[in-house]
Design a protein around this motif. Structure first.
Motif, PDB file in Angstrom:
ATOM      1  N   TYR A 150      53.512  51.383 186.955  1.00 34.44           N
ATOM      2  CA  TYR A 150      53.123  51.008 185.584  1.00 34.44           C
ATOM      3  C   TYR A 150      54.217  50.165 184.907  1.00 34.44           C
ATOM      4  CZ  TYR A 150      49.798  54.950 186.094  1.00 34.44           C
ATOM      5  OH  TYR A 150      48.827  55.823 186.524  1.00 34.44           O
ATOM      6  N   GLY A 151      55.034  49.485 185.694  1.00 32.80           N
ATOM      7  CA  GLY A 151      56.253  48.872 185.167  1.00 32.80           C
ATOM      8  C   GLY A 151      56.092  47.490 184.573  1.00 32.80           C
ATOM      9  N   SER A 152      55.095  47.284 183.729  1.00 34.72           N
ATOM     10  CA  SER A 152      54.876  45.996 183.054  1.00 34.72           C
ATOM     11  C   SER A 152      55.590  45.961 181.700  1.00 34.72           C
ATOM     12  CB  SER A 152      53.374  45.767 182.820  1.00 34.72           C
ATOM     13  OG  SER A 152      52.672  45.584 184.024  1.00 34.72           O
ATOM     14  N   ASN A 153      55.774  44.746 181.185  1.00 37.83           N
ATOM     15  CA  ASN A 153      56.182  44.544 179.795  1.00 37.83           C
ATOM     16  C   ASN A 153      55.347  43.418 179.207  1.00 37.83           C
ATOM     17  OD1 ASN A 153      57.300  42.222 180.902  1.00 37.83           O
ATOM     18  ND2 ASN A 153      59.429  42.802 180.523  1.00 37.83           N
ATOM     19  N   ASP A 154      55.651  43.015 177.982  1.00 36.39           N
ATOM     20  CA  ASP A 154      54.838  41.974 177.343  1.00 36.39           C
ATOM     21  C   ASP A 154      54.921  40.646 178.096  1.00 36.39           C
ATOM     22  OD1 ASP A 154      53.969  43.743 175.452  1.00 36.39           O
ATOM     23  OD2 ASP A 154      55.172  42.960 173.811  1.00 36.39           O
ATOM     24  N   ASP A 155      56.067  40.366 178.733  1.00 43.01           N
ATOM     25  CA  ASP A 155      56.164  39.147 179.537  1.00 43.01           C
ATOM     26  C   ASP A 155      55.186  39.180 180.709  1.00 43.01           C
ATOM     27  OD1 ASP A 155      57.956  37.634 178.106  1.00 43.01           O
ATOM     28  OD2 ASP A 155      59.716  38.232 179.284  1.00 43.01           O
ATOM     29  N   SER A 170      48.215  48.752 182.857  1.00 41.39           N
ATOM     30  CA  SER A 170      49.426  49.533 183.130  1.00 41.39           C
ATOM     31  C   SER A 170      49.843  50.419 181.960  1.00 41.39           C
ATOM     32  CB  SER A 170      50.602  48.613 183.496  1.00 41.39           C
ATOM     33  OG  SER A 170      50.327  47.833 184.629  1.00 41.39           O
ATOM     34  N   HIS A 171      49.268  50.206 180.788  1.00 40.11           N
ATOM     35  CA  HIS A 171      49.624  51.029 179.630  1.00 40.11           C
ATOM     36  C   HIS A 171      49.030  52.423 179.821  1.00 40.11           C
ATOM     37  CE1 HIS A 171      50.397  52.482 175.654  1.00 40.11           C
ATOM     38  NE2 HIS A 171      49.132  52.452 175.284  1.00 40.11           N
ATOM     39  N   CYS A 172      49.896  53.432 179.819  1.00 42.02           N
ATOM     40  CA  CYS A 172      49.480  54.798 180.131  1.00 42.02           C
ATOM     41  C   CYS A 172      49.938  55.737 179.016  1.00 42.02           C
ATOM     42  CB  CYS A 172      50.081  55.213 181.474  1.00 42.02           C
ATOM     43  SG  CYS A 172      49.346  56.697 182.176  1.00 42.02           S
ATOM     44  N   GLU A 181      56.730  49.097 179.511  1.00 43.54           N
ATOM     45  CA  GLU A 181      57.369  48.656 178.267  1.00 43.54           C
ATOM     46  C   GLU A 181      56.490  47.672 177.505  1.00 43.54           C
ATOM     47  OE1 GLU A 181      61.303  47.246 179.065  1.00 43.54           O
ATOM     48  OE2 GLU A 181      62.044  49.248 179.645  1.00 43.54           O
ATOM     49  N   ILE A 182      55.183  47.746 177.716  1.00 40.64           N
ATOM     50  CA  ILE A 182      54.259  46.968 176.891  1.00 40.64           C
ATOM     51  C   ILE A 182      54.318  47.519 175.470  1.00 40.64           C
ATOM     52  CG2 ILE A 182      51.827  46.372 176.540  1.00 40.64           C
ATOM     53  CD1 ILE A 182      51.480  46.655 179.593  1.00 40.64           C
ATOM     54  N   SER A 183      54.338  46.638 174.479  1.00 38.97           N
ATOM     55  CA  SER A 183      54.572  47.064 173.094  1.00 38.97           C
ATOM     56  C   SER A 183      53.295  47.622 172.459  1.00 38.97           C
ATOM     57  CB  SER A 183      55.112  45.901 172.254  1.00 38.97           C
ATOM     58  OG  SER A 183      54.188  44.818 172.255  1.00 38.97           O
ATOM     59  N   LEU A 184      52.834  48.743 173.038  1.00 36.46           N
ATOM     60  CA  LEU A 184      51.713  49.504 172.504  1.00 36.46           C
ATOM     61  C   LEU A 184      52.174  50.944 172.319  1.00 36.46           C
ATOM     62  CD1 LEU A 184      48.848  48.075 174.757  1.00 36.46           C
ATOM     63  CD2 LEU A 184      49.275  47.516 172.362  1.00 36.46           C
ATOM     64  N   THR A 185      51.353  51.763 171.676  1.00 37.93           N
ATOM     65  CA  THR A 185      51.730  53.144 171.394  1.00 37.93           C
ATOM     66  C   THR A 185      50.710  54.101 171.996  1.00 37.93           C
ATOM     67  OG1 THR A 185      50.461  53.431 169.337  1.00 37.93           O
ATOM     68  CG2 THR A 185      52.583  52.288 169.169  1.00 37.93           C
ATOM     69  N   GLU A 195      48.680  40.134 173.566  1.00 39.04           N
ATOM     70  CA  GLU A 195      49.346  38.986 174.208  1.00 39.04           C
ATOM     71  C   GLU A 195      48.346  38.092 174.935  1.00 39.04           C
ATOM     72  OE1 GLU A 195      52.292  37.983 173.746  1.00 39.04           O
ATOM     73  OE2 GLU A 195      53.216  39.720 172.771  1.00 39.04           O
ATOM     74  N   GLY A 196      47.158  37.988 174.375  1.00 33.40           N
ATOM     75  CA  GLY A 196      46.189  37.022 174.886  1.00 33.40           C
ATOM     76  C   GLY A 196      45.328  37.488 176.034  1.00 33.40           C
ATOM     77  N   ILE A 197      45.521  38.729 176.510  1.00 29.10           N
ATOM     78  CA  ILE A 197      44.639  39.242 177.558  1.00 29.10           C
ATOM     79  C   ILE A 197      44.164  40.641 177.162  1.00 29.10           C
ATOM     80  CG2 ILE A 197      45.876  37.901 179.303  1.00 29.10           C
ATOM     81  CD1 ILE A 197      46.919  40.520 180.429  1.00 29.10           C
ATOM     82  N   VAL A 198      43.195  41.166 177.910  1.00 30.24           N
ATOM     83  CA  VAL A 198      42.634  42.472 177.588  1.00 30.24           C
ATOM     84  C   VAL A 198      43.477  43.557 178.260  1.00 30.24           C
ATOM     85  CG1 VAL A 198      40.628  43.987 177.712  1.00 30.24           C
ATOM     86  CG2 VAL A 198      40.316  41.514 177.395  1.00 30.24           C
ATOM     87  N   GLN A 199      44.097  44.399 177.437  1.00 34.02           N
ATOM     88  CA  GLN A 199      44.864  45.539 177.938  1.00 34.02           C
ATOM     89  C   GLN A 199      43.928  46.753 178.002  1.00 34.02           C
ATOM     90  OE1 GLN A 199      47.267  48.141 179.418  1.00 34.02           O
ATOM     91  NE2 GLN A 199      47.961  46.020 179.181  1.00 34.02           N
TER      92      GLN A 199
END
Length: 324
Positions: A150-155, A170-172, A181-185, A195-199
């Motif tokens: 799950y090791g994604s970030n906003d980049d 990857s947001h869990c 480290e995606i900037s979600l809670t 960031e322009g795509i569907v999370q």
């Protein structure tokens, strides 16, 4: 109708390759993909057997990075049977394979455990290679991605947009101290544009101590997962994502079948097939739809009985099989 995405992270073991050497591709396949044991195989083919028995669709997130070491045929051996049997193949990446690639490392000497360890430009290089390699192995063009660990970030999301992949999962919210480290809670529990795509967050339920627990075959019982789906349906939640792995029905040392987790997987699929108003779905045919505004739906509330029984089940599984 609530769409359930049963996602299988499908991968050779980089850890095994590091420990035992890169010359054991067949052994790695047997341990991580086919999951061969003296009592039968419980890997990808078995998972598809169960899906097919119950007319369910699986989403197999396949990691093509081992092609750096073994060539594209190592990935084709995974992809071909999945595509032939009509299940979904999407993109998964474990960047640990860069360390094993030697002179074939895309980034020279740069290595990292997670894709977030790399710059945006480097992530674009990794994802472009991975996407094209997966397609060279026989997969349709992927539209969705999950990072290893799950090791994604906003980049990562920005890089995916550049290579033409529109979904990331990857947001869990149920793993508070994970690598993502995606900037979600933890409040971001339903598909949304980020960031322009569907999370597409991994599903979760309420757990002890006011925490959340993620919807993974080794993390929740069949009873909990099916209850979570009935709860989602009752709240008009349009989609719910569940995670498993190609090797998840094995003991921790991957030598024997974990009967507890295997039975959990079997019971979950059987129960899902019988559930009215809930259906399995794929990214290829029916991708998750981002919500307009914030859905007020909450996770399945804690049931001390359900979760307590699962904890007892997992204690037994850990004793017998080392995982569960």
């Amino acid at each position: 109708m609530t769409a359930v995405y049963i996602t299988i992270d499908t991968e050779y073991s980089a850890g095994f390759a590091k420990a035992e050497g890169t010359g054991l591709r067949a052994e790695n396949f047997a341990r991580s993909i086919a999951c061969e044991t003296p009592d039968g195989n419980v890997g990808v083919e078995y998972q598809m057997d169960v899906f097919d028995r119950h007319s369910l669709k699986g989403v197999f997130f396949v990691d093509p990075m081992p092609a750096l070491v073994w060539g594209v045929e190592a990935i084709a051996d995974i992809v071909e049977p999945i595509v032939t049997r009509g299940h979904d193949v999407q993109l998964h990446v474990h960047t640990e394979w860069l360390e094993l690639a030697g002179s074939k490392n895309l980034l020279g000497s740069k290595t990292g455990t997670n894709i977030k360890d790399f710059t945006l430009e480097e992530q674009v290089q990794i994802l472009d290679y991975a996407k094209s390699t997966l397609m060279d192995a026989g997969a349709p063009e992927p539209v969705a991605f999950r990072s290893g660990n799950y090791g994604s970030n906003d980049d990562t999301l920005r890089a995916l947009k550049q290579v033409g992949i529109g979904y990331e999962t990857s947001h869990c919210p149920g793993i508070a101290d994970g690598y993502c480290e995606i900037s979600l809670t933890t409040e971001d529990r339903h598909p949304l544009v980020h960031e322009g795509i569907v999370q597409v967050p991994v599903g979760c339920i309420d757990s002890f101590g006011g925490t959340l627990r993620h919807a993974q075959i080794t993390a929740l019982s069949a009873w909990e997962m099916l209850a979570a789906l009935r709860h989602a349906r009752s709240q008009d939640v349009p989609s719910f994502t569940i995670v498993s792995h190609s090797f998840e029905l094995l003991s921790r040392d991957r030598s024997t079948i974990n009967r507890i987790v295997k039975n959990r997987f079997d019971r979950f699929c059987e129960g899902l097939a019988k559930m009215v108003g809930v259906t399995s779905a794929s990214y290829a045919d029916n991708p998750p739809v981002p919500l307009d505004g914030n859905l007020a739906a909450k996770p399945l509330p804690l049931s001390e009985v359900r979760s307590g029984l699962r904890m007892a089940e997992q204690a037994l599984s850990n004793t017998l099989y080392g995982n569960g």
